[in-house]
Design a protein around this motif. Structure first.
Motif: not given
Length: 95
Positions: A5-29
């Motif tokens: 499951h290499f591509y399913s690991k919680p990488t920065s890309v995964y985290w970004t997609c999940k955060a956006l799908l969850d309706g969050r507003t995110i920043s670099h911080q």
């Protein structure tokens, strides 16, 4: 031996997609604090340019920090996903 499951690991890309799908507003911080990533601007650019994600960007004052969120009228079922975030796709999860 390669991980199954290499591509399913919680990488920065995964985290970004999940955060956006969850309706969050995110920043670099937020990315630094939660996943120790340093490339949120590049990830957002790629999601918008290569995958067509409707991401809204707002800037704070006076620091001009970018805040990213998924457009309120975005349909998550119509989004294309990078390999590392494919597990977030409804069709992929259902299979």
């Amino acid at each position: 031996m390669p991980q199954a499951h290499f591509y399913s690991k919680p990488t920065s890309v995964y985290w970004t997609c999940k955060a956006l799908l969850d309706g969050r507003t995110i920043s670099h911080q937020t990315e630094i604090r939660e996943v120790h990533g340093w490339r949120l601007g590049a990830i957002v650019h790629r999601l918008k340019a290569e995958f067509g994600w409707p991401i809204c960007t707002e800037y704070t004052s006076p620091g001009r920090i970018a805040l990213y969120r998924l457009s309120p009228d975005a349909d998550p079922t119509k989004l294309r996903f990078p390999k590392s975030a494919k597990s977030l796709c409804k069709e992929e999860v259902a299979e």
